[in-house]
Design a protein around this motif. Structure first.
Motif, short mmCIF file in Angstrom:
data_model
loop_
_atom_site.label_atom_id
_atom_site.label_comp_id
_atom_site.label_asym_id
_atom_site.label_seq_id
_atom_site.Cartn_x
_atom_site.Cartn_y
_atom_site.Cartn_z
N UNK A 79 2.46 -1.12 -6.45
CA UNK A 79 2.91 0.00 -5.64
C UNK A 79 2.75 -0.22 -4.15
N UNK A 80 2.03 -1.27 -3.76
CA UNK A 80 1.88 -1.54 -2.32
C UNK A 80 3.24 -1.87 -1.73
N UNK A 81 3.51 -1.33 -0.58
CA UNK A 81 4.81 -1.50 0.05
C UNK A 81 4.66 -1.82 1.51
N UNK A 111 1.01 -0.50 2.74
CA UNK A 111 0.71 0.91 2.45
C UNK A 111 0.65 1.07 0.94
#
Lengths: 525, 206
Positions: A79-81, A111
């Motif tokens: 999910x890190x973007x 994030x």
């Protein structure tokens, strides 16, 4: 006897006093010590902010500690973007796995949405997840640095962390794989430091105050239960969690106690020895004031004139010289010759091969021989005898006389090296071990402490032994008798031919000031 | 004796090597990370900077661009023909068509596929067994695919965004994102992941 000096002992105690003080300071404010650092990874710095809607904005810096080029396999939580490296966007497989190369350091940024779960009474930031019964290293603060950074050695890595969150003072932290964890907080940020032993993946749990993420969705449950459950799940997966501690470990406390005990014992011993020495000097001074009956012109013992003069010291009137007494004794035995030119002037001859029968006599002869050569003949006309170097000669010969008196147990050192050397060395070594080799003063005490202790022993001075006090009484009486019953005050050095063995003792005890002054190195010019 | 002293000093020296004390970080030297600004103009998205162009000799991509403008009329046709369609497994957009797969409203464990093209309109197929994850259309902005194609191709004129997919299975850890394939004259160059509002969140060049 030269006076007892207290200053060298005070200096030694002041230097050593810093060791227990430093040790107790470390107990009060324990340090985080990286025992064996990792070559190629000097530091890890994790900085993050929590947004009102529960996102986490992360910046993780790998500081290599040198300028060698290194390759980092980036792995970020699912999910890190918006993944960046040193501020520039980087491509990553399914957004999570990328590769970047850099020198000096690499900073990874991303994030993480929905990183915080909000309860009615608080919020939980969970960066330490268990998947299928095993800890998922990719969901922590960072994955195993040794596994994904190369080239890098094996060792421990310090981890510094800052979490920016409102009302940070109310945050509770727990970490995995971080030893010596310490933390504190201001109103806006929590900061922590610990050691990643062996360079493993590190996880973090943070219980945040209720108002930290006001825009995040509310879920059922309570923060205490969620925090405890997260720790319990990790424990079940075989990983313990650490909470920050401000308490010193056993090593620090034991070090401080040992140093304090040793220092206190040293102070007590030094004070006792100095007080005893001062009392003995006082008693000697009192005894000096009493009349000393002597038996007559025969010397009361077989001490050489230099030692008789040393134990008597400056008691009684009259110029005296240990060297003059020795030269006159050598002349009396025919080892050297002193021939008068007139009643005061003389020619002193040291023949080739002349030897004394005591170490002090040999030392005096060596000072007179040209370049110390035994086979050379030396002839001097005096007074004066010694020339401008007389003061230095006097100091050298004084040390020889003191060592001779020590060997004959007429005097002893006031502060014994047998105590000072091992204690100062032990304090230094204990301070070093307790500080993990980090205490500069510990190094100084371990290496320089023994030298300082030797200097203290030498500079503090000597005191008479029981035998020395007995000899002093006898020779003091003899000196008084010589002053009262002989007319040696005006006899010059050539008078030894007439006065025999009496004149050497008289010169050493102050009863023959003229002869003493003529042959003394203190009157070299 | 000298050898023993040297050995002790050596041990003392080794005890000191490699050990160092560290303290809490200095807050005055640390700035708080901030949320990256979201660009309304997709062409200006910072994350698109991760796309590394290849030398294609100036040749254009062989595959045509996806037509994002097909989605709104495709939705209209689907609502008109299959009003109960609520939960979708897949929305795929190509150069001349849109492909839907949605959960069969008449029964669980089944899905229905449909295609839309400007020339042929909507065609709905028979239900098929399916257990894929679904998603509601809430939050799916029909204008975003067109903006993504236009924005990517405006940023990189030598590239074509050839197809877009909205599927749980292609969203990986991002939850639900548009999966955009980008090609140059050599073929597949990158995959762009974008939130439902069009924010480009990741680029994959694997």
């Amino acid at each position: 006897m030269s006076p007892i000096r207290r200053l060298p002992a005070i200096v030694l105690l002041v230097v050593l006093a810093v060791l227990p003080l430093q040790a107790w300071w470390r107990v009060a404010r324990p340090e985080v010590v990286v025992g064996s650092g990792t070559a190629g990874l000097h530091d890890l710095v994790w900085v993050a902010s929590v947004t009102p809607d529960g996102r986490l904005v992360v910046r993780l810096t790998y500081d290599f500690g040198d300028e060698a080029e290194r390759t980092l396999d980036i792995r970020v939580p699912p999910g890190a973007r918006l993944l960046t490296a040193d501020g520039a966007p980087v491509a990553a497989s399914i957004g999570r796995y990328g590769t970047v190369t850099g020198r000096g350091s690499i900073t990874v940024g991303y994030e993480l949405p929905a990183a915080v779960r909000r309860f009615a009474d608080g919020a939980l930031l969970e960066l330490a997840a268990v998947t299928d019964g095993r800890v998922d290293d990719d969901r922590g603060l960072f994955p195993c640095p040794r596994c994904y950074l190369e080239p890098v050695g094996y060792g421990d890595v310090p981890v510094h962390g800052v979490l920016f969150v409102p009302d940070a003072a109310a945050v509770r932290l727990a970490t995995t794989h971080l030893s010596q964890l310490q933390a504190d907080a201001t109103t806006e940020a929590v900061r922590f430091v610990g050691v990643d032993d062996g360079g493993q993946a590190v996880g973090l749990l943070a219980a945040l105050p209720a108002g930290a993420v006001p825009d995040a969705p509310l879920v059922d449950g309570s923060i205490d239960a969620a925090f405890a459950a997260a720790r319990s799940k990790l424990r079940a997966a075989g990983v313990s969690t650490e909470t920050p501690s401000q308490q010193a470990g056993t090593t620090e406390i034991v070090t401080a106690v040992l140093l304090t005990v040793l220092f206190a014992a040293l102070v007590a011993w030094i004070v006792a020895r100095l007080v005893t020495a001062a009392r003995e000097r006082q008693q000697e001074a009192s005894a000096d004031a009493e009349p000393h009956p002597a038996d007559g012109p025969v010397p009361p013992g077989d001490l050489e004139p230099a030692l008789a003069g040393l134990v008597v010291g400056a008691s009684g009137p009259g110029e005296r010289s240990l060297v003059a007494g020795t030269l006159l004794a050598l002349a009396h035995r025919g080892v050297i010759t002193i021939e008068g030119v007139d009643s005061q002037r003389f020619v002193l001859t040291v023949p080739a091969g002349a030897r004394g029968k005591t170490p002090f006599e040999e030392a005096v002869l060596a000072e007179l021989r040209p370049q110390g050569q035994l086979t050379a003949t030396a002839t001097f006309t005096g007074p004066p005898l010694w020339g401008p170097a007389g003061a230095k000669v006097s100091r050298r010969l004084r040390r020889v006389a003191t060592f001779t008196a020590l060997r004959q147990r007429l005097v002893r050192v006031t502060l014994s090296a047998i105590v000072l050397l091992p204690v100062s060395l032990a304090m230094g070594v204990i301070a070093l071990i307790g500080s993990g080799g980090l205490s500069p003063l510990g190094w100084f005490a371990a290496v320089g402490g023994p030298l300082l202790a030797v200097a203290t022993v030498v500079l503090t001075g000597v005191s008479l032994t029981g035998r020395g006090r007995r000899e002093r009484r006898r020779w003091l009486a003899y000196g008084d008798w010589l002053r009262a019953n002989s007319q040696l005050a005006d006899v010059g050095a050539p008078g030894v031919a007439v006065w025999g063995e009496v004149l050497p003792y008289a010169a050493a005890l102050g009863a023959a000031p003229t002869a003493a002054k003529a042959l003394s190195p203190r009157h070299g010019t | 004796m000298r050898g023993r002293i040297a050995a002790v000093l050596g041990v003392l020296a080794l005890c000191g090597c490699g050990a160092r004390a560290v303290g809490l970080p200095d807050l005055s030297a640390v700035t708080a990370p901030t949320v990256a600004p979201r660009s309304v103009d997709i062409a200006a998205s910072a994350q698109l900077g991760a796309i590394q162009l290849r030398d294609t000799g100036g040749l254009p991509p062989t595959e045509p661009s996806a037509d994002g403008s097909l989605l709104p009329p495709a939705f209209d046709a689907l609502r008109a023909q299959v009003p109960p369609a609520r939960d979708f497994e897949r929305i795929s957009i190509y150069d001349d068509s849109v492909y839907f797969t949605f959960a069969d409203p008449a029964g669980p464990g089944r899905s229905i596929s449909a295609t839309y093209s400007a020339s042929d309109g909507l065609r709905v197929f028979d239900p098929q067994p399916s257990t894929d994850d679904t998603y509601p259309l809430d939050g799916v902005d029909a204008a975003v695919p067109g903006r993504l194609v236009a924005g990517i191709e405006r940023r990189f004129p030598t590239l074509h965004a050839t197809d877009l997919d909205l599927r749980r299975g292609l969203s990986y850890g991002f939850g639900l994102v548009w999966y955009v394939r980008v090609q140059d004259a050599r073929g597949q160059l990158a995959t762009v992941f974008a939130d439902l509002d069009g924010t480009v969140v990741a680029v994959d060049t694997a």
